[in-house]
Motif scaffolding. Structure first.
Motif, PDB file in Angstrom:
ATOM      1  N   HIS A  39      38.815  61.842  49.034  1.00  0.00           N
ATOM      2  CA  HIS A  39      40.039  61.378  49.688  1.00  0.00           C
ATOM      3  C   HIS A  39      39.797  60.120  50.506  1.00  0.00           C
ATOM      4  O   HIS A  39      40.598  59.167  50.474  1.00  0.00           O
ATOM      5  N   VAL A  40      38.695  60.099  51.254  1.00  0.00           N
ATOM      6  CA  VAL A  40      38.367  58.904  52.041  1.00  0.00           C
ATOM      7  C   VAL A  40      38.177  57.697  51.130  1.00  0.00           C
ATOM      8  O   VAL A  40      38.666  56.593  51.419  1.00  0.00           O
ATOM      9  N   ARG A  41      37.487  57.888  50.016  1.00  0.00           N
ATOM     10  CA  ARG A  41      37.279  56.790  49.067  1.00  0.00           C
ATOM     11  C   ARG A  41      38.604  56.313  48.474  1.00  0.00           C
ATOM     12  O   ARG A  41      38.801  55.121  48.250  1.00  0.00           O
ATOM     13  N   MET A  42      39.521  57.240  48.207  1.00  0.00           N
ATOM     14  CA  MET A  42      40.822  56.855  47.675  1.00  0.00           C
ATOM     15  C   MET A  42      41.596  56.022  48.692  1.00  0.00           C
ATOM     16  O   MET A  42      42.193  54.988  48.342  1.00  0.00           O
ATOM     17  N   LYS A  43      41.590  56.449  49.932  1.00  0.00           N
ATOM     18  CA  LYS A  43      42.315  55.709  50.968  1.00  0.00           C
ATOM     19  C   LYS A  43      41.755  54.306  51.136  1.00  0.00           C
ATOM     20  O   LYS A  43      42.506  53.342  51.323  1.00  0.00           O
ATOM     21  N   ARG A  44      40.443  54.181  51.053  1.00  0.00           N
ATOM     22  CA  ARG A  44      39.832  52.866  51.159  1.00  0.00           C
ATOM     23  C   ARG A  44      40.239  51.974  49.997  1.00  0.00           C
ATOM     24  O   ARG A  44      40.522  50.778  50.172  1.00  0.00           O
ATOM     25  N   GLU A  45      40.286  52.545  48.788  1.00  0.00           N
ATOM     26  CA  GLU A  45      40.663  51.761  47.615  1.00  0.00           C
ATOM     27  C   GLU A  45      42.122  51.319  47.692  1.00  0.00           C
ATOM     28  O   GLU A  45      42.460  50.184  47.328  1.00  0.00           O
ATOM     29  N   ILE A  46      42.988  52.203  48.177  1.00  0.00           N
ATOM     30  CA  ILE A  46      44.404  51.853  48.331  1.00  0.00           C
ATOM     31  C   ILE A  46      44.558  50.663  49.264  1.00  0.00           C
ATOM     32  O   ILE A  46      45.308  49.722  48.978  1.00  0.00           O
TER      33      ILE A  46
END
Length: 480
Positions: free
Chosen positions: A380-387
């Motif tokens: 989830h943290v990685r997804m938020k960073r990518e967004i």
């Protein structure tokens, strides 16, 4: 490459809400809570509140990803996409095995429960019967599964509510229980204080408390079969955590008020005591109905979750492609058959090596639960960073208090893993878990083909579902 057959979206908001609620209220509450009470005393209520807050963050992280990517396999695909293919392989197979070992414990427990009424019938007959019954339910259609799980959960919740109401009546009016020290909120502080075993007792109880919440991540698995995932998943996630905290905290608070926590020795369920306190004739029979229902509910959800996870792994090339085949009613039949076969083998092993098998079940299931949660939070943290990095459309169901609460949840899960290694009773889980991770690493290295070692795109820039299983070239990062 042709798109895989789609799962039928037959789970309604009612199904998913009660499935998520029922999955976290089972053996951990009815039987496992005794161990947590022994470790922390009345302070275990704080442990359930803190642990429940962390689990809520895990659920919200999973919910944000599930609304953005409502796919079968859920968090294994998210871990593969946002952390790396091996992370998805690790999360998916660890969750699948966790469901197997927990289901194995539950089917064996079912045989023991039925022995209360039919002591002359061999246990393996009941085990065999329940395995085939649950398999048949899972093979019919996802709607039938959801409906059965709804009623199983409803029975469990109703029983707990009745116990809470009856227990409060005893505490307030002293109904049917006048023995010394048997009823009253003073029992929460009059036997060594609220935290009788000190801070260490409270910290040690987290190893049991967090395992009790295990299984709630099944809500992410339902995303691929929810009729309207963008609506029902947020509703289910937002309604369940508070109910779980109330059921765990209020129920155990009532139990420890009805009787001194020092009398809960772990030999029997704490719920036996509350039934006896209510003065109900045939209390043992009522309790047996409840625990049998809890076991059936858990086995039902375990087979469902493991089967859908295997399908998701197959879509990524990390499990045999045969697991993607569906029946006419949209059920991945081979995954159900595989799970049932594994359970039958496990029952045989349990009959031959009962002590050794249950040692590994308890150890690995504890480690597997927190490992899966850690993968969810990191993905989830990685997804938020990518967004943020690639200026994509914001999520429709974002986590609260980002990023502080998310990093705090990760730190808490890491703390629980450390405690598993420090507490003598749970320490074997670390060693068993390390062996499991090594075995998965070797399997990934030698058995997963190149296609299963690539990142797979889940959505396009608009958030629409892309063809799953098609590898894409990694995007070039913009130079700032």
């Amino acid at each position: 490459m042709a798109a895989p057959e789609a799962l039928k979206r037959g789970l309604t908001a009612r199904h998913i809400r009660w499935m998520a609620l029922g999955s976290a209220i089972g053996t951990g509450l009815f039987m496992g809570s005794a161990g947590a009470i022994q470790a922390a005393g009345p302070a275990v209520l704080l442990a359930y509140i803190i642990g429940g807050a962390a689990v809520f963050m895990v659920m919200r992280a999973l919910g944000e990803m599930a609304v953005r990517h409502p796919v079968s396999g859920s968090f294994a695909q998210y871990a593969s996409r946002y952390i790396g293919p091996f992370a998805g392989f690790l999360a998916g197979w660890t969750y699948t095995f966790e469901m197997f070992v927990v289901a194995l414990a539950d089917v064996t427990a079912f045989g023991l429960y039925m022995g209360f009424w039919f002591p002359d019938v061999e246990r393996w007959i009941w085990v065999l019967a329940v395995v085939f019954f649950i398999a048949a339910i899972n093979l019919i259609s996802v709607k039938v599964f959801g409906e059965l799980e709804f009623w199983f959960s409803l029975i469990k919740i109703t029983a707990i509510v009745l116990m809470i109401v009856g227990g409060i009546a005893i505490i307030v009016f002293g109904l049917g229980n006048q023995s010394e020290g048997a009823a009253g909120i003073q029992n929460l502080v009059s036997h060594g204080g609220f935290m009788p075993n000190g801070l260490w007792g409270l910290l040690a109880s987290f190893t049991v408390v967090m395992f009790a919440f295990g299984g709630i991540e099944v809500i992410g698995i339902t995303a691929g079969e929810a009729q309207n995932p963008k609506k029902v998943i947020p509703q289910a996630i937002n309604s369940v955590p508070m109910r779980i905290l109330l059921f765990y905290v209020l129920t155990l608070g009532v139990i420890m008020s009805l009787q001194p926590w020092t009398t809960i020795d772990g030999k029997t369920s704490p719920f036996v005591s509350i039934f006896e306190s209510l003065g109900l004739s045939g209390a043992a029979h009522i309790l047996n109905v409840v625990v049998i229902t809890a076991a059936l509910s858990a086995i039902n959800a375990d087979i469902f979750g493991a089967g859908r996870m295997l399908r998701g792994l197959a879509e990524q090339g990390q499990a045999p492609k045969q697991f993607m085949k569906l029946t006419k009613s949209g059920v991945p039949w081979l995954t159900v058959v595989t799970m049932v076969t594994a359970l039958l083998l496990g029952v045989v092993l349990n009959a031959i090596f009962p002590d050794q098998i249950f040692f590994f079940i308890a150890a690995l299931a504890t480690f597997a639960t927190v490992l899966v949660w850690l993968m969810i939070l990191i993905a989830h943290v990685r997804m938020k960073r990518e967004i943020a990095r690639e200026s994509r459309l914001p999520s429709e169901f974002p986590v609260p208090l980002w990023p502080g609460a998310s990093y705090a949840a990760i730190a808490f899960i890491l703390f629980v893993i450390v405690m598993i290694g420090l507490v003598p009773d749970s320490r074997p889980a670390i060693f068993v878990g390390a062996v499991w991770v090594v075995l998965l690493a070797l399997s990934y290295r030698f058995f997963v083909k190149d296609a299963g070692k690539r990142r797979y795109e889940l959505v396009d820039e608009t958030g629409a579902i892309a063809v799953q299983g098609e590898p894409v070239r990694p995007r070039r990062r913009r130079v700032r």
